[in-house]
Design a protein around this motif. Structure first.
Motif, short mmCIF file in Angstrom:
data_model
loop_
_atom_site.label_atom_id
_atom_site.label_comp_id
_atom_site.label_asym_id
_atom_site.label_seq_id
_atom_site.Cartn_x
_atom_site.Cartn_y
_atom_site.Cartn_z
N HIS A 172 0.88 -1.17 0.00
CA HIS A 172 0.00 0.00 0.00
C HIS A 172 0.92 1.22 0.00
CE1 HIS A 172 -3.77 2.19 1.71
NE2 HIS A 172 -3.07 2.96 0.90
N LYS A 173 1.17 1.74 -1.20
CA LYS A 173 2.08 2.88 -1.34
C LYS A 173 1.45 4.15 -0.75
CE LYS A 173 3.98 6.04 -4.76
NZ LYS A 173 3.33 7.18 -4.07
N PRO A 174 2.14 4.79 0.19
CA PRO A 174 1.62 6.06 0.69
C PRO A 174 2.00 7.22 -0.23
CG PRO A 174 3.12 4.96 2.27
CD PRO A 174 3.32 4.34 0.92
N LYS A 175 1.34 8.32 -0.09
CA LYS A 175 1.69 9.54 -0.82
C LYS A 175 3.09 9.99 -0.39
CE LYS A 175 -0.09 14.18 -1.80
NZ LYS A 175 -1.19 15.14 -1.54
N GLY A 176 3.85 10.53 -1.34
CA GLY A 176 5.16 11.07 -1.03
C GLY A 176 6.32 10.14 -1.31
#
Length: 233
Positions: free
Chosen positions: A66-70
């Motif tokens: 689950h790639k986070p923003k940034g």
């Protein structure tokens, strides 16, 4: 015996197209001799890329993150403060299946199998990717969704959604290809710039309740479903 470019792809060097490029550039040797495109190799052959021995992975690994923003979808970038590999275990040959831009979030798959990556990312195989978007214009009207399905013109050619369904504050939509920032550019083209973009599905694999920044290994059943989707079963 298998073709050299297939061997390199399975070893995680990259897609078959990248492997072909390495061979044509003279960076691959087989048993000490300069490799030829289309050459076949077997278990006893020594394959080297830039002087380093290459071996097929002993085990296919497929991870969901689950790639986070940034976070940037790259391994090495001198301009990136954070990359997705900061969140993953150190598995040799691990690479992303497709990309998400730094400001986007959601499901990102990784594997050490270059052949699987090629099949899942090549447009002709049409692997569906589903996104939940929130836009500056709020929920997309049905007419705008129909326009996205019919297709919009972008600077690098026409683009169309497989489906589009209005949702609070935006929409759900699916694409079969993954051009750079394609979802964002499509929605800007119809007057609904994206505020937030979350990828919730790639082929048969769903993001589910995986927390941001966390990863999990796909089950045998999920990997089998991906292989069926890619035609590698």
């Amino acid at each position: 015996m298998i073709r050299l470019q297939a061997f390199l792809a399975r070893a995680g060097v990259g897609s078959r197209r990248k492997a072909e490029g390495l061979i044509l550039e003279g960076r691959v040797r087989v048993n000490g001799a300069l490799a030829r495109l289309g050459q076949k190799v077997g278990p006893g052959d020594l394959v080297e890329v830039d002087g380093k021995r290459v071996e097929p992975p002993k085990e296919r690994v497929v991870l969901a993150l689950h790639k986070p923003k940034g976070y940037t979808t790259t391994r090495h970038d001198p301009y990136a403060q954070k990359t997705v590999f900061d969140l993953l275990p150190p598995i040799p040959g691990l690479h992303p299946i497709g990309r998400l831009d730094r400001d986007s979030e959601g499901l990102l798959l990784f594997t050490n199998d270059g052949a699987l990556t090629f099949r899942l990312t090549h447009p002709r195989h049409g692997v569906k990717k589903v996104y939940r978007v929130w836009t500056e214009g709020g929920s997309l009207p049905e007419a705008v969704c129909r326009k996205l399905v019919q297709g919009v013109e972008l600077e690098d050619g026409p683009a169309r959604a497989l489906f589009c369904r209005p949702a609070p504050g935006g929409a759900f939509l699916a694409l079969a290809e993954g051009r750079k920032r394609e979802v964002r550019r499509m929605l800007r083209a119809v007057g609904y710039p994206v505020r937030r973009l979350l990828r919730v599905r790639v082929g048969p694999i769903r993001l589910g309740d995986l927390p941001p920044g966390r990863w999990r290994r796909l089950s045998e059943e999920e990997v089998a479903a991906l292989l069926r989707e890619s035609g590698l079963e």
